[in-house]
Every structure is written in C-alpha cells, then in structure tokens.
Design a protein around this motif. Structure first.
Motif, short mmCIF file in Angstrom:
data_model
loop_
_atom_site.label_atom_id
_atom_site.label_comp_id
_atom_site.label_asym_id
_atom_site.label_seq_id
_atom_site.Cartn_x
_atom_site.Cartn_y
_atom_site.Cartn_z
N PRO A 151 -40.01 41.14 69.77
CA PRO A 151 -39.61 39.73 69.92
C PRO A 151 -40.69 38.79 69.41
CG PRO A 151 -39.25 40.97 71.96
CD PRO A 151 -40.04 41.85 71.05
N GLY A 152 -40.29 37.61 68.99
CA GLY A 152 -41.25 36.63 68.50
C GLY A 152 -42.22 36.22 69.58
N GLY A 153 -43.46 36.10 69.22
CA GLY A 153 -44.48 35.71 70.18
C GLY A 153 -45.30 36.87 70.70
N SER A 154 -44.80 38.09 70.53
CA SER A 154 -45.56 39.26 70.99
C SER A 154 -46.24 39.91 69.80
CB SER A 154 -44.63 40.28 71.68
OG SER A 154 -43.68 40.78 70.76
N ALA A 155 -47.46 40.36 70.03
CA ALA A 155 -48.25 40.97 68.95
C ALA A 155 -48.47 42.44 69.25
CB ALA A 155 -49.59 40.26 68.82
N THR A 156 -48.49 43.24 68.19
CA THR A 156 -48.70 44.67 68.36
C THR A 156 -50.19 44.99 68.50
OG1 THR A 156 -48.36 46.86 67.37
CG2 THR A 156 -48.76 45.03 65.86
#
Length: 355
Positions: free
Chosen positions: A200-205
C-alpha cells in the motif's frame, strides 16, 4: 469457540505503522484471536498501533527478522500451530484457511504460500522476480525439492516441527534456511497458491534486493555443506580444477609458442589442480557418509516405531478385558479343598488317644 483457538499468527515488524493495524484486525476478523507482533524496535508507533488493534506486542531482544521469528516461536508462543506473515498488507488474509488446512488435517508439518500463483501487478519488481526465480532454481538444483517459492514470508507450521529446525539466520535469509532445514529434517511440506499484492502507498520495504539477495545466496550455498556435500565440495573442486587447467594451458602455450617458461604460474596450476581433485574426492566421500547417515536415521526410526507398536500391543494384552475373569477367593479355596480331598492330600490322620 473459534475453530482456530490452537493457532497463533506471528507478525515480525519494523516501522510498519501504516499497515500493521489493518493486518492484525484482518486476522482477528478471520477468527484467529491470538496475534503476536514481535517488533524490532520501531520508532514510528508500530507497537502502539498493533496493541490498539488487539495484538499482543513483544519487542525482540536482538535484530533482524530471523532472530525475531526464532525468539517469538521458542519463547512467546505456546499454540501448536503458527501462521507467519508480513505486516505490510501484501498477503491476503483470506488465504489463511488454505494455509492451515494441510496442518490441521495432519497432511503436512510446514506450509509455504506460493506468491507466483496469483501475483498482482506491481507486487514485485522485475529485478526481484528474476532474483526469486534464480534462487528457487538454485534451491531445486542443490536440494532436490521444488517448493516453488522458498522466499515466501507467508508460512504455516506446527510449533513442534519448527523446534526441530536448526536455524541461525538473523535477517531475511530465515525463509531460505527454513526451507533447507525442512528438507534436511525430512519434514512434510505443502505448497499452496496465495495472492500477493502491491505494498500500500505510504509503506516502505525493509528489503534491499542486492544486499539481501547476496545473503540469501550465501545462506543457500552454506547449507549445502550438510545437506548436499557432493554439490558443495564438488563445485569448489570443479572451480579449482578448471582454474588449474586454464593456467596449465597458458603455461604450455607460452612454452611451445615462444619458449617462455612461467615457473610460478606452473606451480600454481599444479596446486590448484591437486586441490580441485582432492575436493572432488572429499565431496564423493562426504556424500557417501551423508547417505549412510540418512539410512541409519531411517533404520533407528523404524526400530523406534516397531518398539512403540510392540509396547502398545503388550499393554492391550495386559488389559483386564483381554484376560479370563479372575476367580474369587472363595471359589479358589473351594476348588483347592476339593482337589485335596479327591487326591487324599491335606487330611489329617485320625487321632489316637492314650489308652
């Protein structure tokens, strides 16, 4: 009472406040009340969000996903069945039924979710997709099993089977190590298709493809030493022998073509060739020992199973229902008395008084 009272969901987290709450709530809505979030020291409010969503939150004592998983299962989970997933909302919680079915039916000890069965657009970059394919091909070549997606973070397993695995990886190599250890310990593994979505947008790996990919390759190769020694030592021997052959060809070419000798290179060529041949021989011997070890283990397991079966048979034979009904004390006494009278034994001679 839920059908999944014996199941615990394990979510390793690190700065995933954007998605952790929705993942926890989704698993709880699916009927799994026990959700454990083991956090690596997030500073973005991940722990508070997970706790408010109904999860039990524990902060790991070390660093890395591998260390978190080991610590969680061994020290903080008592449920006999564990579902491991990522907290980034890339896995579909509705697939949990398919993940648990082989475990609850007793058909498998370990279940791997195959992301490639239904991978949505944008879920994985082209570089990651190629890397995953290469790693899975290498695993199949080295260890002789096709688990299709050994890097999948969506797993389900029995706690007992997990405790049998010798796991040491601290980072993202934990999935590869689990797959290798399943083969080594001859656990029953099922692979089920799952859906894999884009983050989802806003989450970083937290995954770094080059660095973590190299770690995974090294872990895969290192584990071949005990699971497929012929490949491990044979590949090193082949590289050394090839290098020796190339150097030998170069020395001979320079000698015959130009009359120039290369003593140092010649010595290196001989050393590399001898080392390579020795490694190849050692690989063959180690593979023989490895095969004999598996045969011995299988033999001991059969003997243990036979003894367990004999013990169970003996216990059934000793049950009161399997024996003839015992006679009462009075009946035994009467029969004994009758037998003594009939044989003339047990009767006292007549008394003779003094006359």
């Amino acid at each position: 009472m839920s059908d999944y009272d014996d199941v615990c969901v394990l979510l390793p987290t690190m700065d995933e406040v954007e998605t952790v709450a929705r993942v926890v709530e989704a698993f709880r809505d699916a009927g799994i009340n026990e959700v454990l979030v083991i956090d690596g020291g997030s500073t973005d409010g991940t722990q508070s969000a997970a706790r408010e969503a109904g999860a039990r939150v524990v902060e790991q004592s070390g660093r890395g996903k591998g260390q978190a998983v080991r610590e969680a299962v061994r020290d903080h989970i008592e449920a006999p069945y564990v579902v491991m997933a990522d907290a980034d909302a890339t896995y579909d919680v509705t697939d949990v039924d398919a993940m648990l079915d082989p475990l609850l039916a007793g058909d498998a000890d370990h279940v791997i979710g195959n992301r490639f069965a239904d991978m949505r657009p944008g879920a994985m970059t082209r570089l990651n997709r190629i890397g995953n394919r290469v790693i899975n091909l290498s695993f199949r070549t080295i260890h002789g099993k096709n688990f299709r997606d050994i890097l999948s973070g969506y797993r389900a397993f029995t706690r007992d089977s997990f405790l049998r695995l010798h796991l040491t990886a601290d980072g993202f190599g934990i999935e590869t190590e689990m797959a290798v250890e399943c083969v080594k310990n001859q656990l029953s593994v099922a692979v089920v298709p799952i859906t894999y979505r884009e983050r989802p947008g806003g989450s970083a790996t937290n995954l770094h493809p080059i660095r973590d990919g190299g770690v995974i390759f090294l872990e895969l190769y290192r584990k071949a030493k005990t699971n497929n020694p012929l490949f491990y030592f044979g590949s090193l021997g082949a590289i050394s022998t090839t290098a020796g052959g190339i150097m030998t060809a170069y020395v001979l070419y320079r000698w015959f073509a130009f009359g120039i000798s290369h003593e140092v290179i010649a010595i290196g060529a001989v050393g590399a060739t001898i080392l390579g041949i020795q490694l190849l021989i050692f690989g063959v011997l180690a593979d023989m020992i490895h095969s004999l070890h598996h045969e011995q283990v299988a033999r001991y397991e059969r003997l243990a199973a036979d003894r367990t079966g004999d013990s169970a048979s003996g216990q059934r034979a000793d049950r009161p229902a399997d024996r003839a009904p015992e006679q009462s004390t009075d009946e035994r006494t009467d029969r004994s008395t009758q037998g003594s009278i009939a044989s003339g034994e047990g009767t006292e001679p007549p008394l003779h008084g003094d006359n």
